[in-house]
Design an enzyme around this catalytic site. Structure first.
Site, PDB file in Angstrom:
ATOM      1  N   GLU A   1      -1.298 -18.194 -36.214  1.00 19.44           N
ATOM      2  CA  GLU A   1      -1.427 -16.909 -35.526  1.00 19.44           C
ATOM      3  C   GLU A   1      -2.865 -16.408 -35.526  1.00 19.44           C
ATOM      4  O   GLU A   1      -3.146 -15.312 -35.059  1.00 19.44           O
ATOM      5  CB  GLU A   1      -0.491 -15.877 -36.152  1.00 19.44           C
ATOM      6  CG  GLU A   1      -0.620 -15.730 -37.654  1.00 19.44           C
ATOM      7  CD  GLU A   1       0.384 -14.753 -38.250  1.00 19.44           C
ATOM      8  OE1 GLU A   1       0.952 -13.940 -37.504  1.00 19.44           O
ATOM      9  OE2 GLU A   1       0.576 -14.798 -39.480  1.00 19.44           O
TER      10      GLU A   1
ATOM     11  N   ASP B   1       0.167 -12.177 -32.980  1.00 14.14           N
ATOM     12  CA  ASP B   1      -1.197 -12.056 -33.509  1.00 14.14           C
ATOM     13  C   ASP B   1      -2.149 -13.018 -32.811  1.00 14.14           C
ATOM     14  O   ASP B   1      -3.321 -12.702 -32.607  1.00 14.14           O
ATOM     15  CB  ASP B   1      -1.210 -12.300 -35.025  1.00 14.14           C
ATOM     16  CG  ASP B   1      -0.795 -11.046 -35.780  1.00 14.14           C
ATOM     17  OD1 ASP B   1      -1.224  -9.946 -35.379  1.00 14.14           O
ATOM     18  OD2 ASP B   1      -0.015 -11.154 -36.749  1.00 14.14           O
TER      19      ASP B   1
ATOM     20  N   CYS C   1       7.572 -18.141 -32.896  1.00 15.51           N
ATOM     21  CA  CYS C   1       8.356 -17.039 -33.461  1.00 15.51           C
ATOM     22  C   CYS C   1       7.801 -15.669 -33.059  1.00 15.51           C
ATOM     23  O   CYS C   1       8.285 -14.644 -33.512  1.00 15.51           O
ATOM     24  CB  CYS C   1       8.447 -17.146 -34.983  1.00 15.51           C
ATOM     25  SG  CYS C   1       6.876 -16.929 -35.824  1.00 15.51           S
TER      26      CYS C   1
ATOM     27  N   HIS D   1       5.122  -3.551 -34.934  1.00 14.73           N
ATOM     28  CA  HIS D   1       6.235  -3.859 -35.838  1.00 14.73           C
ATOM     29  C   HIS D   1       7.385  -2.867 -35.734  1.00 14.73           C
ATOM     30  O   HIS D   1       8.539  -3.219 -35.936  1.00 14.73           O
ATOM     31  CB  HIS D   1       5.733  -3.970 -37.283  1.00 14.73           C
ATOM     32  CG  HIS D   1       5.242  -5.346 -37.598  1.00 14.73           C
ATOM     33  ND1 HIS D   1       4.158  -5.601 -38.379  1.00 14.73           N
ATOM     34  CD2 HIS D   1       5.696  -6.548 -37.195  1.00 14.73           C
ATOM     35  CE1 HIS D   1       3.953  -6.904 -38.456  1.00 14.73           C
ATOM     36  NE2 HIS D   1       4.874  -7.496 -37.746  1.00 14.73           N
TER      37      HIS D   1
HETATM   38  C1  PEP Z   1       3.344 -13.010 -34.867  1.00 13.70           C
HETATM   39  O1  PEP Z   1       2.218 -12.598 -35.176  1.00 13.70           O
HETATM   40  O2  PEP Z   1       3.602 -13.523 -33.763  1.00 13.70           O
HETATM   41  C2  PEP Z   1       4.464 -12.879 -35.802  1.00 13.70           C
HETATM   42  C3  PEP Z   1       5.629 -13.418 -35.546  1.00 13.70           C
HETATM   43  O3  PEP Z   1       4.268 -12.144 -36.903  1.00 13.70           O
HETATM   44  P1  PEP Z   1       4.270 -10.530 -36.911  1.00 13.70           P
HETATM   45  O4  PEP Z   1       4.800 -10.065 -35.596  1.00 13.70           O
HETATM   46  O5  PEP Z   1       5.134 -10.131 -38.048  1.00 13.70           O
HETATM   47  O6  PEP Z   1       2.822 -10.214 -37.126  1.00 13.70           O
HETATM   48 MG    MG Z   2       1.755 -12.066 -37.205  1.00 12.04          MG
END
Ligand code: PEP
Ligand code: MG
Length: 592
Positions: free
Chosen positions: A436, A460, A507, A194
């Site tokens: 995810e 994820d 995403c 993140h």
């Molecule tokens: C993902 O897991 O692909 C996602 C977009 O969520 P994050 O990266 O915030 O876990």
């Molecule tokens: Mg995620």
């Protein structure tokens, strides 16, 4: 000169003095400016005064509860605080070498500890433990009360600096005053961590996965890093630094050319319209998203609102203002807000029960929200109120099956009921599930009955399907976005969406890699959400792709047996280096 190669996760060139942060031990080291010497000495002195008062209080308490002979054990620590050899030496380090106060205290203590170790007197040798205790107390008192030490010092450090840290967790990174920081480098980290995602959205150049840079780079050393190539130079000769600048300038020129695409539609060469949305971490990112040509927001990570403040301060009104702000800034474009994808530690809640596991596979995201109904309803009320101000969609993270989504919708209905009871009925809001977790991908057909849209969170999904921690750079060779299992899951979820007449987007970071966009298009995905700065380059690829050809590539790729074989089918991927899908050059090199 030292040259290190890591993973460039946020492009740009950074140049500045190293601020070394060992987050795990809360150790922050940097060199202060000459005019800050007096105030730094005063800071150390104030910490000494606070430490002395605390030790006296401890003595009084111990004397009362255990007896005066035990209280006397703290005499040695009190004497150390007044010892000119120790504190005087720390002062000298601040004045002569311009070390920050915490570092000066550690250095002075190290010198004394060496002497103590050399004595034959067992009593004196044992005093090393007291010394370490005193230094720990001084460093604690050097941090302002109520603040995390790291963020506190990062606020006051002379800029521009380059943060060199063992780790920089997103909760800390979100609080840094980035106007003072040219870039950062960390021992740990990967592209989908993140903090990396945040760095790209803030446009802060960064290199991660440097293994032990925080131990090898001296505080105050001149650091130049290239967040595109992953190269980091310490005290480089001017000629090498200039070469980096030239390379960076060429990249900027290329970016400038991409700028021209911002106003053009994201339509493939054979006329298929593609939706390109932005992922946002902070409300301010909305402006950048528009500047990059985003048609909407496909993922707003609401948990970033939690950084640096307790959940209690995130009242319904505070959240409503934040969500409304994004909608206002997007001027009528669609905004998809994800409810908190947080762990217990981010919520600062122990209400979920003692002994709760604090791991990534512990209570988090939708499961945590469902276990803290009041907080969840507060967030949902704020979202429903904000929906009056623009086309809002609500998305739930980490859904593992239809039952969870059903339950989340039930709480949403309760929140809507509460608003109706207040006389402010909410408008209808589309509800989506993030796919995810592997179980969600495999049961997408069942989840689809409860959802209005689906969004593939590949970050994820890859991590849990392939059992490869997305934050651990040592696992990058196993973290394979183009693994046949991932391609099959994407295809399966896309087919479910098509059968249900339901929008399906991607995403995760996979969407922002121009090299894998072709295969995702070939798998039938027509909607992507990504970090705003990636949009122009992705759009460029989309405008040159023929979907019929992309389908052929995807069909071939789906027949491949290994990730390596898949890569051979995708133009431009095989043999390249640098991101999650390409073969990576990793590790450390040292130049003479
Ligand atoms: C993902 O897991 O692909 C996602 C977009 O969520 P994050 O990266 O915030 O876990
Ligand atoms: Mg995620």
């Amino acid at each position: 000169m030292l040259q290190l190669i890591g993973l460039g996760i946020s492009p740009g060139l950074a140049r500045g003095r190293a601020l070394v942060v060992r987050q795990r031990t809360r150790d922050v080291r940097y060199r202060i400016l000459p005019d800050a010497v007096a105030s730094e000495c005063a800071r150390l002195d104030a910490a000494r005064t606070r430490s002395r008062a605390q030790l006296r209080e401890i003595q009084t308490h111990v004397s009362r509860t255990a007896g005066p002979e035990y209280a006397a054990l703290f005499d040695a620590q009190l004497l150390m605080l007044d010892d000119p050899l120790f504190m005087g030496q720390a002062d000298a380090f601040i004045r002569d070498e311009r070390l920050n106060a915490g570092w000066a205290a550690v250095r002075a203590a190290e010198d004394i500890a060496t002497h103590l170790l050399e004595t034959d007197d067992p009593y004196l040798r044992e005093r090393r433990g007291d010394l370490a205790d005193v230094v720990g107390r001084l460093r604690m008192n050097l941090r302002s009360p109520g603040h995390d030490g790291t963020t506190d010092l990062l606020r006051s450090v002379p800029g521009p600096c380059v943060i060199v840290a063992d780790d920089l967790p997103p909760s800390i990174a979100a609080q840094v005053d980035w106007s003072r920081v040219a870039g950062f480098a960390t021992d740990a980290g990967t592209r989908t961590y993140h903090t990396a995602i945040l760095a790209r959205s803030l446009r802060v150049p960064a290199v991660v996965g440097l293994h032990d840079a925080s131990h090898r780079i001296l505080p105050g050393a001149l650091v130049v890093l290239d967040g595109a190539s992953g190269e980091l130079l310490v005290e480089p000769p001017e000629s090498l630094a200039a070469r980096m600048v030239t390379r960076h300038a060429a990249r900027l020129e290329e970016e400038g050319r991409l700028d021209a695409l911002r106003e053009l539609p994201a339509t493939t060469a054979d006329g298929v319209a593609i939706r390109l949305h932005a992922n946002l971490e902070l409300p301010d990112d909305a402006t950048q998203a528009l500047a990059c040509g985003a048609e909407g927001v496909g993922l707003y990570r609401s948990e970033f609102l939690l950084a640096g403040r307790p959940i209690e301060q995130l009242t319904e009104d505070v959240q409503y203002a934040a969500y409304r702000d994004v909608l206002d800034r997007m001027h009528g474009r669609e905004v998809t807000i994800r409810t908190f994808d947080a762990g217990e530690e981010q919520l600062g809640r122990s209400s979920v029960g003692p002994g709760a596991l604090r791991t990534r596979l512990g209570l988090r995201a939708i499961r945590l929200s469902l276990s803290l109904r009041d907080l969840f309803r507060t967030q949902l009320r704020a979202l429903l109120r904000a929906a009056h101000h623009g086309p809002l969609r609500i998305m739930f993270p980490f859904i593992s099956g239809a039952d969870e989504l059903r339950e989340a919708r039930q709480v949403l209905a309760e929140a809507a009921g509460e608003l109706r009871a207040r006389g402010v009925p909410p408008p209808p809001v589309p509800v989506g599930a993030m796919i995810e977790v592997p179980s969600a991908a495999l049961t997408a057909d069942l989840i689809a009955h409860e959802a209005d849209f689906l969004s593939l969170g590949t970050n994820d999904l890859i991590q849990y399907t392939l059992a490869a921690d997305r934050t651990d750079d040592r696992m990058q060779q196993f973290y394979e976005p183009l693994h046949p299992a991932i391609l099959r899951m994407v295809r399966q979820v896309q087919r479910v969406g098509r059968r249900h007449g339901m929008r399906v987007s991607v995403c995760g970071e996979m969407a922002s890699d121009p090299l894998v966009i072709t295969i995702l298009l070939g798998l039938g995905i027509t909607e992507f959400s990504m970090t705003p700065v990636a949009i122009p380059a992705v759009k460029q690829v989309i405008r040159s792709v023929d979907v019929a050809e992309a389908r052929r590539i995807a069909r071939d790729a789906l027949r491949a047996v290994t990730p390596g074989e898949v890569k051979k089918k995708v133009p431009g991927v095989s043999g390249e280096q640098g991101s999650g899908v390409r073969d990576q050059e990793r590790g450390l090199t040292q130049a003479p």
